[in-house]
Design a protein around this motif. Structure first.
Motif, mmCIF file in Angstrom:
data_model
loop_
_atom_site.group_PDB
_atom_site.id
_atom_site.type_symbol
_atom_site.label_atom_id
_atom_site.label_comp_id
_atom_site.label_asym_id
_atom_site.label_seq_id
_atom_site.Cartn_x
_atom_site.Cartn_y
_atom_site.Cartn_z
ATOM 1 N N MET A 76 0.716 -1.445 0.033
ATOM 2 C CA MET A 76 0.133 0.071 0.053
ATOM 3 C C MET A 76 0.705 1.213 0.124
ATOM 4 O O MET A 76 0.480 2.192 -0.620
ATOM 5 N N VAL A 77 2.066 1.260 0.771
ATOM 6 C CA VAL A 77 2.919 2.201 0.766
ATOM 7 C C VAL A 77 3.307 2.607 -0.629
ATOM 8 O O VAL A 77 3.638 3.634 -1.345
ATOM 9 N N PHE A 78 3.816 1.509 -1.319
ATOM 10 C CA PHE A 78 4.433 1.564 -2.661
ATOM 11 C C PHE A 78 3.290 2.222 -3.666
ATOM 12 O O PHE A 78 3.474 3.338 -4.383
ATOM 13 N N LEU A 79 1.989 1.591 -3.330
ATOM 14 C CA LEU A 79 1.111 1.929 -4.305
ATOM 15 C C LEU A 79 0.731 3.664 -4.395
ATOM 16 O O LEU A 79 0.327 4.348 -5.321
ATOM 17 N N HIS A 80 0.651 3.982 -2.847
ATOM 18 C CA HIS A 80 0.429 5.289 -2.573
ATOM 19 C C HIS A 80 1.337 6.204 -3.060
ATOM 20 O O HIS A 80 1.171 7.263 -3.696
ATOM 21 N N PHE A 81 2.642 5.918 -2.647
ATOM 22 C CA PHE A 81 3.629 6.921 -3.128
ATOM 23 C C PHE A 81 3.993 6.821 -4.513
ATOM 24 O O PHE A 81 4.467 7.908 -5.137
ATOM 25 N N GLN A 82 4.000 5.806 -5.090
ATOM 26 C CA GLN A 82 4.355 5.702 -6.625
ATOM 27 C C GLN A 82 3.450 5.871 -7.541
ATOM 28 O O GLN A 82 3.567 6.639 -8.498
ATOM 29 N N PHE A 83 1.999 5.808 -7.141
ATOM 30 C CA PHE A 83 0.953 5.948 -8.092
ATOM 31 C C PHE A 83 -0.348 7.022 -7.589
ATOM 32 O O PHE A 83 -1.265 7.277 -8.248
ATOM 33 N N GLY A 84 0.038 7.368 -6.394
ATOM 34 C CA GLY A 84 -0.806 8.401 -5.668
ATOM 35 C C GLY A 84 -2.468 7.755 -5.494
ATOM 36 O O GLY A 84 -2.933 8.378 -5.210
ATOM 37 N N VAL A 85 -2.117 6.323 -5.078
ATOM 38 C CA VAL A 85 -3.542 5.651 -4.764
ATOM 39 C C VAL A 85 -3.952 6.041 -3.356
ATOM 40 O O VAL A 85 -3.008 6.158 -2.436
ATOM 41 N N ILE A 86 -5.362 6.229 -2.960
ATOM 42 C CA ILE A 86 -5.549 7.050 -1.929
ATOM 43 C C ILE A 86 -6.904 6.241 -1.600
ATOM 44 O O ILE A 86 -7.055 6.009 -0.589
ATOM 45 N N ARG A 87 -7.767 5.897 -2.416
ATOM 46 C CA ARG A 87 -9.161 4.985 -2.058
ATOM 47 C C ARG A 87 -8.745 3.766 -1.110
ATOM 48 O O ARG A 87 -9.663 3.615 -0.447
ATOM 49 N N PRO A 88 -8.088 2.999 -1.624
ATOM 50 C CA PRO A 88 -7.836 1.662 -1.059
ATOM 51 C C PRO A 88 -7.281 1.948 0.687
ATOM 52 O O PRO A 88 -7.569 1.014 1.273
ATOM 53 N N LEU A 89 -6.832 2.898 0.862
ATOM 54 C CA LEU A 89 -6.277 3.315 2.068
ATOM 55 C C LEU A 89 -7.544 3.281 3.112
ATOM 56 O O LEU A 89 -7.315 3.204 4.339
ATOM 57 N N VAL A 90 -8.586 3.955 2.499
ATOM 58 C CA VAL A 90 -9.699 3.899 3.638
ATOM 59 C C VAL A 90 -10.019 2.555 4.036
ATOM 60 O O VAL A 90 -10.260 2.447 5.212
ATOM 61 N N VAL A 91 -10.397 1.621 2.919
ATOM 62 C CA VAL A 91 -10.569 0.347 3.225
ATOM 63 C C VAL A 91 -9.701 -0.420 4.313
ATOM 64 O O VAL A 91 -10.001 -1.298 5.141
ATOM 65 N N GLN A 92 -8.456 -0.116 3.985
ATOM 66 C CA GLN A 92 -7.097 -0.922 4.663
ATOM 67 C C GLN A 92 -6.925 -0.328 6.070
ATOM 68 O O GLN A 92 -6.310 -0.590 6.609
ATOM 69 N N SER A 93 -7.766 1.002 6.244
ATOM 70 C CA SER A 93 -7.611 1.223 7.679
ATOM 71 C C SER A 93 -8.619 0.625 8.548
ATOM 72 O O SER A 93 -8.509 1.082 9.683
ATOM 73 N N ILE A 94 -9.656 -0.118 8.094
ATOM 74 C CA ILE A 94 -10.623 -0.801 8.575
ATOM 75 C C ILE A 94 -10.580 -2.100 8.754
ATOM 76 O O ILE A 94 -10.360 -2.816 9.609
ATOM 77 N N LEU A 95 -10.301 -2.781 7.613
ATOM 78 C CA LEU A 95 -10.202 -4.194 7.344
ATOM 79 C C LEU A 95 -9.225 -4.918 8.270
ATOM 80 O O LEU A 95 -9.403 -6.015 8.894
ATOM 81 N N PRO A 96 -7.942 -4.694 8.299
ATOM 82 C CA PRO A 96 -6.819 -5.110 8.855
ATOM 83 C C PRO A 96 -7.166 -5.216 10.351
ATOM 84 O O PRO A 96 -6.688 -6.341 10.997
ATOM 85 N N VAL A 97 -7.781 -4.167 10.918
ATOM 86 C CA VAL A 97 -8.052 -4.085 12.214
ATOM 87 C C VAL A 97 -9.191 -5.178 12.598
ATOM 88 O O VAL A 97 -8.971 -6.037 13.714
ATOM 89 N N LYS A 98 -10.134 -5.306 12.010
ATOM 90 C CA LYS A 98 -11.245 -6.069 12.157
ATOM 91 C C LYS A 98 -10.721 -7.552 12.151
ATOM 92 O O LYS A 98 -11.027 -8.427 12.857
ATOM 93 N N ASN A 99 -10.162 -7.795 11.116
ATOM 94 C CA ASN A 99 -9.515 -8.961 10.862
ATOM 95 C C ASN A 99 -8.454 -9.606 12.063
ATOM 96 O O ASN A 99 -8.450 -10.689 12.450
ATOM 97 N N ALA A 100 -7.572 -8.770 12.369
ATOM 98 C CA ALA A 100 -6.859 -9.028 13.403
ATOM 99 C C ALA A 100 -7.356 -9.561 14.653
ATOM 100 O O ALA A 100 -7.118 -10.140 15.457
ATOM 101 N N LEU A 101 -8.656 -8.448 15.172
ATOM 102 C CA LEU A 101 -9.418 -8.745 16.278
ATOM 103 C C LEU A 101 -10.025 -10.049 16.123
ATOM 104 O O LEU A 101 -10.424 -10.772 17.376
ATOM 105 N N GLN A 102 -10.645 -10.386 14.892
ATOM 106 C CA GLN A 102 -11.354 -11.556 14.633
ATOM 107 C C GLN A 102 -10.423 -12.645 14.416
ATOM 108 O O GLN A 102 -11.115 -13.794 14.277
ATOM 109 N N SER A 103 -9.097 -12.797 14.410
ATOM 110 C CA SER A 103 -8.641 -13.817 14.120
ATOM 111 C C SER A 103 -8.580 -15.111 15.109
ATOM 112 O O SER A 103 -8.873 -14.614 16.373
#
Length: 195
Positions: A106-133
């Motif tokens: 995600m850092v590569f995609l953001h800084f290389q290509f300016g991708v911003i939308r997936p960062l919103v999803v990736q701000s939520i899902l990993p925390v949820k998945n970590a707590l539900q593992s």
């Protein structure tokens, strides 16, 4: 509720949120990036806390299971003998590695290509998945390692309901492990005879 359905709802909800945001605004971009970095710090902190708890429990109960090969590899399942502590540490290390690889991508995609939308999803899902593992359920929330939380932890199969695949019964698993142990012993005795 099924974890995949919740994930899909979170993705759709976050997409609606990003549609309402001005993604060209520098301040908005910084807030999204800050939320993403905070989420990754939380995920890695959860993983570190779980690792500390696993080490403090020192559960040396022997765990035997069949390690299933990759689909269509043609390999036979391999018998693995370990301890609960070693197994849990290995599962937690895999989760840490996955989190770091996702972060790097995600850092590569953001800084290389300016991708911003997936960062919103990736701000939520990993925390949820970590707590539900499954290891978080056992080591963070103190749930007993029974039923779905019994080791070895199986990855959730989102297509199981579609294919009608039923999980292997406990008796069938034990029989398969005994068969693998006998085959392993027979292989060792054959190699000793050859020497």
């Amino acid at each position: 509720m099924n974890s995949q359905i919740i994930n899909m709802a979170l993705v759709m909800g976050s997409m609606q949120i990003t549609n309402r945001l001005d993604l060209e605004d520098t301040k908005t971009k910084q807030l999204i990036l800050g939320a993403y970095i905070s989420a990754q710090v939380i995920v890695l902190s959860i993983s570190y806390i779980i690792q500390r708890r696993i080490l403090s429990k020192k559960d040396t109960t022997v765990l035997k299971y069949l390690d299933q090969p990759k689909p269509m590899s043609g390999e036979e399942p391999k018998l693995v003998t370990t301890t609960n502590m070693a197994y849990d540490l290995e599962q937690n290390a895999q989760a840490q590695k996955q989190a770091l690889m996702g972060l790097a991508l995600m850092v590569f995609l953001h800084f290389q290509f300016g991708v911003i939308r997936p960062l919103v999803v990736q701000s939520i899902l990993p925390v949820k998945n970590a707590l539900q593992s499954k290891f978080a359920q056992v080591h963070l929330f103190g749930k007993p390692a029974d039923g779905d939380l019994k080791r070895p932890w199986k990855a959730d199969n989102p297509f199981a309901a579609l294919t009608g695949a039923e999980p292997q019964s406990e008796a069938a698993e034990k029989a398969a492990i005994k068969k693998a142990e006998k085959a392993e012993k027979a292989g060792k005795s054959e190699s000793k005879k050859d020497l």
